[in-house]
Motif scaffolding. Sequence first.
Motif, PDB file in Angstrom:
ATOM      1  N   VAL A 274       0.838  -1.186   0.000  1.00 63.76           N
ATOM      2  CA  VAL A 274       0.000   0.000   0.000  1.00 63.76           C
ATOM      3  C   VAL A 274       0.880   1.245   0.000  1.00 63.76           C
ATOM      4  O   VAL A 274       1.894   1.316   0.715  1.00 63.76           O
ATOM      5  CB  VAL A 274      -0.926   0.002   1.234  1.00 63.76           C
ATOM      6  CG1 VAL A 274      -1.769   1.269   1.278  1.00 63.76           C
ATOM      7  CG2 VAL A 274      -1.819  -1.225   1.208  1.00 63.76           C
ATOM      8  N   GLY A 275       0.501   2.219  -0.828  1.00 63.42           N
ATOM      9  CA  GLY A 275       1.242   3.467  -0.886  1.00 63.42           C
ATOM     10  C   GLY A 275       0.757   4.470   0.149  1.00 63.42           C
ATOM     11  O   GLY A 275      -0.045   4.154   1.040  1.00 63.42           O
ATOM     12  N   LEU A 276       1.257   5.691   0.046  1.00 63.25           N
ATOM     13  CA  LEU A 276       0.883   6.755   0.973  1.00 63.25           C
ATOM     14  C   LEU A 276      -0.554   7.234   0.697  1.00 63.25           C
ATOM     15  O   LEU A 276      -1.007   7.246  -0.449  1.00 63.25           O
ATOM     16  CB  LEU A 276       1.843   7.928   0.848  1.00 63.25           C
ATOM     17  CG  LEU A 276       3.305   7.656   1.222  1.00 63.25           C
ATOM     18  CD1 LEU A 276       4.155   8.887   0.941  1.00 63.25           C
ATOM     19  CD2 LEU A 276       3.423   7.247   2.676  1.00 63.25           C
ATOM     20  N   SER A 277      -1.245   7.634   1.778  1.00 64.29           N
ATOM     21  CA  SER A 277      -2.602   8.160   1.662  1.00 64.29           C
ATOM     22  C   SER A 277      -2.831   9.158   2.791  1.00 64.29           C
ATOM     23  O   SER A 277      -2.400   8.940   3.927  1.00 64.29           O
ATOM     24  CB  SER A 277      -3.635   7.032   1.733  1.00 64.29           C
ATOM     25  OG  SER A 277      -4.941   7.549   1.695  1.00 64.29           O
ATOM     26  N   ASP A 278      -3.521  10.258   2.463  1.00 60.62           N
ATOM     27  CA  ASP A 278      -3.821  11.284   3.469  1.00 60.62           C
ATOM     28  C   ASP A 278      -5.274  11.256   3.923  1.00 60.62           C
ATOM     29  O   ASP A 278      -5.758  12.202   4.537  1.00 60.62           O
ATOM     30  CB  ASP A 278      -3.477  12.672   2.923  1.00 60.62           C
ATOM     31  CG  ASP A 278      -4.223  12.975   1.635  1.00 60.62           C
ATOM     32  OD1 ASP A 278      -4.915  12.061   1.133  1.00 60.62           O
ATOM     33  OD2 ASP A 278      -4.120  14.106   1.134  1.00 60.62           O
ATOM     34  N   ILE A 279      -5.982  10.183   3.602  1.00 62.91           N
ATOM     35  CA  ILE A 279      -7.393  10.060   4.001  1.00 62.91           C
ATOM     36  C   ILE A 279      -7.465   9.413   5.376  1.00 62.91           C
ATOM     37  O   ILE A 279      -6.841   8.369   5.619  1.00 62.91           O
ATOM     38  CB  ILE A 279      -8.171   9.229   2.963  1.00 62.91           C
ATOM     39  CG1 ILE A 279      -8.167   9.951   1.613  1.00 62.91           C
ATOM     40  CG2 ILE A 279      -9.604   8.998   3.429  1.00 62.91           C
ATOM     41  CD1 ILE A 279      -8.853   9.185   0.509  1.00 62.91           C
ATOM     42  N   GLU A 280      -8.229  10.039   6.239  1.00 62.37           N
ATOM     43  CA  GLU A 280      -8.405   9.537   7.587  1.00 62.37           C
ATOM     44  C   GLU A 280      -9.891   9.273   7.838  1.00 62.37           C
ATOM     45  O   GLU A 280     -10.772   9.688   7.067  1.00 62.37           O
ATOM     46  CB  GLU A 280      -7.880  10.549   8.615  1.00 62.37           C
ATOM     47  CG  GLU A 280      -6.401  10.887   8.474  1.00 62.37           C
ATOM     48  CD  GLU A 280      -5.499   9.728   8.863  1.00 62.37           C
ATOM     49  OE1 GLU A 280      -6.009   8.796   9.540  1.00 62.37           O
ATOM     50  OE2 GLU A 280      -4.302   9.750   8.512  1.00 62.37           O
ATOM     51  N   ALA A 281     -10.167   8.564   8.935  1.00 61.06           N
ATOM     52  CA  ALA A 281     -11.565   8.297   9.317  1.00 61.06           C
ATOM     53  C   ALA A 281     -12.299   9.604   9.599  1.00 61.06           C
ATOM     54  O   ALA A 281     -11.766  10.496  10.272  1.00 61.06           O
ATOM     55  CB  ALA A 281     -11.607   7.389  10.546  1.00 61.06           C
ATOM     56  N   GLY A 282     -13.536   9.722   9.076  1.00 64.29           N
ATOM     57  CA  GLY A 282     -14.327  10.937   9.219  1.00 64.29           C
ATOM     58  C   GLY A 282     -14.274  11.834   8.016  1.00 64.29           C
ATOM     59  O   GLY A 282     -15.095  12.767   7.900  1.00 64.29           O
ATOM     60  N   ASP A 283     -13.295  11.626   7.117  1.00 66.79           N
ATOM     61  CA  ASP A 283     -13.233  12.424   5.898  1.00 66.79           C
ATOM     62  C   ASP A 283     -14.372  12.041   4.953  1.00 66.79           C
ATOM     63  O   ASP A 283     -14.805  10.879   4.904  1.00 66.79           O
ATOM     64  CB  ASP A 283     -11.891  12.216   5.177  1.00 66.79           C
ATOM     65  CG  ASP A 283     -10.722  12.811   5.927  1.00 66.79           C
ATOM     66  OD1 ASP A 283     -10.976  13.698   6.780  1.00 66.79           O
ATOM     67  OD2 ASP A 283      -9.578  12.384   5.683  1.00 66.79           O
ATOM     68  N   PHE A 284     -14.836  13.045   4.220  1.00 69.57           N
ATOM     69  CA  PHE A 284     -15.840  12.775   3.200  1.00 69.57           C
ATOM     70  C   PHE A 284     -15.146  12.695   1.852  1.00 69.57           C
ATOM     71  O   PHE A 284     -14.363  13.584   1.491  1.00 69.57           O
ATOM     72  CB  PHE A 284     -16.910  13.877   3.172  1.00 69.57           C
ATOM     73  CG  PHE A 284     -17.944  13.643   2.120  1.00 69.57           C
ATOM     74  CD1 PHE A 284     -19.043  12.826   2.380  1.00 69.57           C
ATOM     75  CD2 PHE A 284     -17.841  14.237   0.861  1.00 69.57           C
ATOM     76  CE1 PHE A 284     -20.002  12.609   1.404  1.00 69.57           C
ATOM     77  CE2 PHE A 284     -18.802  14.011  -0.113  1.00 69.57           C
ATOM     78  CZ  PHE A 284     -19.881  13.198   0.161  1.00 69.57           C
ATOM     79  N   VAL A 285     -15.402  11.626   1.130  1.00 68.02           N
ATOM     80  CA  VAL A 285     -14.804  11.421  -0.194  1.00 68.02           C
ATOM     81  C   VAL A 285     -15.917  11.356  -1.210  1.00 68.02           C
ATOM     82  O   VAL A 285     -17.010  10.831  -0.943  1.00 68.02           O
ATOM     83  CB  VAL A 285     -13.936  10.145  -0.227  1.00 68.02           C
ATOM     84  CG1 VAL A 285     -12.729  10.282   0.680  1.00 68.02           C
ATOM     85  CG2 VAL A 285     -14.743   8.924   0.131  1.00 68.02           C
TER      86      VAL A 285
END
Length: 486
Positions: free
Chosen positions: A212-223
């Motif tokens: 898995v690569g880098l990701s800036d998405i965290e729990a609670g974010d809306f996508v």
Amino acid sequence: MGPKTLLTAGLLIGAIAGVSVGAGFSLLNSDGSNVYGNPQAGASQKPAAQGRTAQNPRAQNNRAQSRGNNRAGGFRMRLPAVSVGTVSDGGVSNIIETIGEARALRSVTLVTETAGVVAASPLAPGSVVKKGDVLLQLDDREQQIELLRARSQYPIAKSNADRYAELEKDEAASALEAEQAYNAFKIAEADLRAAELAVSRRKVIAPFDGVVGLSDIEAGDFVSAAAPVVTLDDTSSMIIAFFIPQEAAGNVALGQAVEARLSPSARAVFSGVVSARDSRVDLASRTLGVEARFENKNGALLPGATYTVTTKSQGARGLALSGLAMQWDRSGPYVWALDAAGAVARVPVTVLQRNDEDVIVAPEIANGLGVGDRIIVEGSDRIRPGMVFAQYANEGNGRTNGFGAPRSRPDGSSRSGDAGAPKPGPPKSGVRPDASTPSTGLPVGGSNQNGPNERGAAGSRQSTISQRTLGQSGASGAGSMAGALN
């Protein structure tokens, strides 16, 4: 002091000077006799001059022998320390070096299929995942309610369809009622599948094993829908894509070995093979695209990095020699080869390619050099024609038709000039039947019985005797002139 006294003094001074330089002094008549009756004074000059003239070739021979450059027929040459190598089969390598870009064997950027709020992101960047692992979870409570309703309706609809089908067989229900029950069952089945699909779309799942690569998405974010979430790379194998000139397209084939390094000076070298070639040459760059596959079990190769790619293909066949054996002069390159008797022979060669440790030369059979022949490697710069290394005599050349053996024509006869071929005809002029040199009478390659030092000592004694005789003659002539004047 009268004239007679002055003349006597002058003659005495001249006689003393002649004795000191060993030249003597005398007055001769037209027939060569001494005017004062001393016949030895004039006769002593010719032997002395001959003695000095004869001394020069002896000194030259001594100096040449001390340098070890005497040819066969003189003194025995001093052999240098050498090492011997063998000629082997080889070929010219067509080397291609270019820059390539690496990518993973399989690489994807995962996105969400629907919009929603992130409920969980269970895996950290850089972690290794398996196929089917959940990488991102969206809030799916609404979808779970729809799935529950569909699952509850499905078995009822299925049961009604089966019951009406049995009643139709017993003619207790009409065909229309049975068909309506069956359609209701199919609708309930479709609702169940739709609910399951809606739930599955709330997850981002790994499609294969990878990292898995880098990701800036965290729990609670809306996508939003189709938003990039994370990258996944299968780095177990790597593909390095590179381009080669169209002229070198024939030198690259599938399965050909390829080496890659991060920089030309990098120590780590990765080995792979050509896995694919483009079907056409690019019209703009006139290059051909090539891909090479590398195993990457330890993860040393990185996707996206650029590497120096090197590949070799075999070209024209030749003979491989040690680079230390090569010598050059104004006529070109050559090597010193050994025959079965250990004698050296100068063999010219044509260099096709120089590598790190060896040299590839053209397989010119006319030169008399072939696979398995022995050549001088170390010390070849100190070899001179006529040297014989007895310690390497009668050693196998590694092939039946070795160097020094007559090479046969297709009709079985030997070529003239071949090493070892019979040379018909009488011996050359000046060569004695006993293989002695005409000048010294010594055997070829032999030495003087007295040795070079004794020959030099004898020449020195002869020169000393001649000068001593010359000095005595000069003194005697001076005395005779003094007596006559008195």
